[in-house]
Write an enzyme that holds these catalytic residues in place. Structure first.
Site, mmCIF file in Angstrom:
data_model
loop_
_atom_site.group_PDB
_atom_site.id
_atom_site.type_symbol
_atom_site.label_atom_id
_atom_site.label_comp_id
_atom_site.label_asym_id
_atom_site.label_seq_id
_atom_site.Cartn_x
_atom_site.Cartn_y
_atom_site.Cartn_z
ATOM 1 C CE1 TYR A 15 -3.688 2.512 0.581
ATOM 2 C CE2 TYR A 15 -2.414 3.283 2.465
ATOM 3 C CZ TYR A 15 -3.467 3.451 1.577
ATOM 4 O OH TYR A 15 -4.291 4.547 1.695
ATOM 5 C CG ASP B 148 5.686 3.667 0.992
ATOM 6 O OD1 ASP B 148 5.963 4.364 1.997
ATOM 7 O OD2 ASP B 148 4.538 3.511 0.566
ATOM 8 C CE LYS C 172 0.705 4.765 8.395
ATOM 9 N NZ LYS C 172 0.829 4.061 7.146
HETATM 10 C C1 LIG Z 1 0.206 4.597 5.777
HETATM 11 C C2 LIG Z 1 1.000 4.352 4.554
HETATM 12 C C3 LIG Z 1 0.948 5.222 3.451
HETATM 13 C C4 LIG Z 1 -0.017 6.364 3.378
HETATM 14 O O1 LIG Z 1 0.237 7.361 4.308
HETATM 15 P P1 LIG Z 1 -0.948 8.398 4.669
HETATM 16 O O2 LIG Z 1 -0.304 9.333 5.635
HETATM 17 O O3 LIG Z 1 -2.042 7.574 5.248
HETATM 18 O O4 LIG Z 1 -1.353 9.059 3.416
HETATM 19 C C5 LIG Z 1 1.813 4.991 2.396
HETATM 20 N N1 LIG Z 1 2.665 3.966 2.412
HETATM 21 C C6 LIG Z 1 2.738 3.100 3.449
HETATM 22 C C7 LIG Z 1 3.734 1.988 3.412
HETATM 23 C C8 LIG Z 1 1.896 3.246 4.534
HETATM 24 O O5 LIG Z 1 1.948 2.370 5.532
#
Ligand SMILES: *Cc1c(COP(=O)(O)O)cnc(C)c1O
Length: 429
Positions: A142, A237, A265
């Site tokens: 994701y 990511d 995060k």
């Molecule tokens: C949470 C998450 C996102 C998205 O971040 P948001 O602040 O919710 O837009 C993207 N990549 C990873 C791996 C994530 O865990």
């Protein structure tokens, strides 16, 4: 009716589905969401004044526990100077310097407001840098809700993806290629079939978003080699793994250097913050240094920077946090495994440091296909059994746990005990 139920009914009349982010609605586990009133340390409290042990921690950011004093103080101190200027500040410089010093591959960094913004910008920059259009992503990873990432796999590794959400155009889908996680051969095939067309390959270096899935030995190394050979921008990511698996994220833990990194995060200490950074030659493509446009009215917001800085400084100055996070993860995994053995349940536990998932399947989980073999209805029963015992988990089988260092050994034992009882309850129906 509980107060949470009442609020949910009210919410549904004015907010789509009653929530501001889908997974919060508890659809994957049934029932209604808890409306949260406050949280402190290892505990969260709902509107009905019930206390729960926190294993979500705002999906990661509260890695030091809720309302952690140094972060709270930094925010209080910042508030007296107004909340936003839309102009450069000293704190942004400090933040960038700190990130560059902590994350091995990052030479320059741009702040944004969410992980989603970070990943969207990172692929735009990669496209601008390479002059190519296509990207490769992995099934089950994701990367936020940007159009380019809401693409389902085609019927085989050779085919194009298809939109995974109404509103994402077929044209967008044509530029996103997908491969199964841990499948280097599939990636090689995609690259061969799209010679000189692939701008970037993006992945979670440890996946959290199909549950916790680890890269198999050689997978990250192999991707690094392929990307170098074909001049593809390798994007880690690390929105979830960053500042969690090590001060410098998964790239530090595994010793692999991506070209770009996306963060979020933990980096905001609970405030809405994201960032992307990496090689200076690539980041110099970003406006106004270069031609790739990316901007934000509230980017680098002083209150958010204050929270993030306090968080990262603390993590940087206290390496024992990581020892403790690993210890907590190991204790939970060992305790859960002991219960599974005792109860004769064949489930699979994937864990690295503080990332952890108990998959309700007897398959080894290495990718999305194997993750999908889980008994989802049983997980729903298990989830509610845990809730009843005062443990607040992510409301989906396909999530990693997000523990904080506020979890004491005594609380870990309580969680292990609750898990064992809940496994029994979920099996009985
Ligand atoms: C949470 C998450 C996102 C998205 O971040 P948001 O602040 O919710 O837009 C993207 N990549 C990873 C791996 C994530 O865990």
């Amino acid at each position: 009716m509980t107060i949470s139920e009442q609020l949910f009914e009210q919410a549904k009349t004015v907010i789509p589905g009653g929530v501001n982010s889908p997974v919060r609605a508890f659809r994957a586990v049934g029932g209604h969401p808890l409306f949260i009133k406050s949280a402190k340390g290892p505990y969260i409290y709902d509107e009905d004044d019930r206390q729960y042990i926190e294993l979500i921690n705002s999906w990661g950011p509260m890695v030091l526990g809720h309302a952690f004093e140094p972060v709270e103080k930094a925010v209080r101190d910042a508030i007296g100077h107004s909340f936003s200027f839309g102009a450069p500040t000293r704190k942004e410089v400090e933040m960038a310097e700190l990130i560059v010093s902590m994350v091995p591959s990052v030479e320059k960094v741009r702040m944004v407001n969410s992980g989603t913004e970070a990943t969207m910008a990172a692929i735009r920059v990669a496209r601008g840098f390479t002059g190519r259009d296509k990207i490769i992503k992995f099934e089950g990873c994701y990367h936020g809700h940007g159009d380019s990432f809401l693409i389902a796999a085609g019927s085989g590794a050779m085919t194009m993806g298809t939109p995974d959400s109404p509103g994402v155009t077929k044209a967008t889908a044509l530029d996103t290629l997908t491969a199964p996680y841990n499948d280097l051969a599939a990636v090689e095939a995609l690259i061969e079939n799209n010679t000189n067309q692939i701008a970037a390959l993006i992945l979670e270096p440890v996946v959290g978003n199909m549950g916790c899935v680890l890269p198999e030995p050689g997978f990250l190394e192999g991707l690094r080699e392929l990307c170098t050979k074909h001049e593809i921008v390798l994007i880690f990511d690390e929105v979830m793994t960053g500042f969690r698996l090590a001060p410098g994220g998964a790239q530090q833990r595994f010793g692999i250097t991506p070209d770009l990194t996306t963060m979020g995060k933990i980096i905001g200490g609970g405030m809405p913050v994201g960032a992307y950074g990496g090689r200076a030659d690539i980041m110099n493509m970003v406006s106004p240094a270069g031609p790739v446009y990316q901007a934000g009215t509230l980017s680098g917001n002083p209150i958010a920077m204050s929270a993030g800085l306090a968080m990262l400084h603390y993590l940087n100055d206290h390496p024992e946090v990581y020892t403790r996070l690993d210890e907590i993860g190991n204790k939970l995994a060992t305790g859960f495994q002991a219960s599974l053995t005792k109860l004769g349940l064949p489930y699979t536990i994937n864990q690295i440091g503080s990332m952890f998932t108990q998959f309700m399947t007897d398959k080894t989980v290495t990718d999305f296909e194997t993750a999908k073999t889980c008994d989802v209805p049983r997980f729903g029963r298990y989830f509610h059994a845990m809730l009843k015992r005062g443990v607040y988990l992510a409301p989906s089988q396909f999530e990693s746990l997000f523990v904080s260092v506020a979890l004491t050994d005594e609380l870990i034992e309580q969680v292990i005990q609750a898990n064992e009882e809940s496994l029994i309850e979920a099996a009985e129906m």
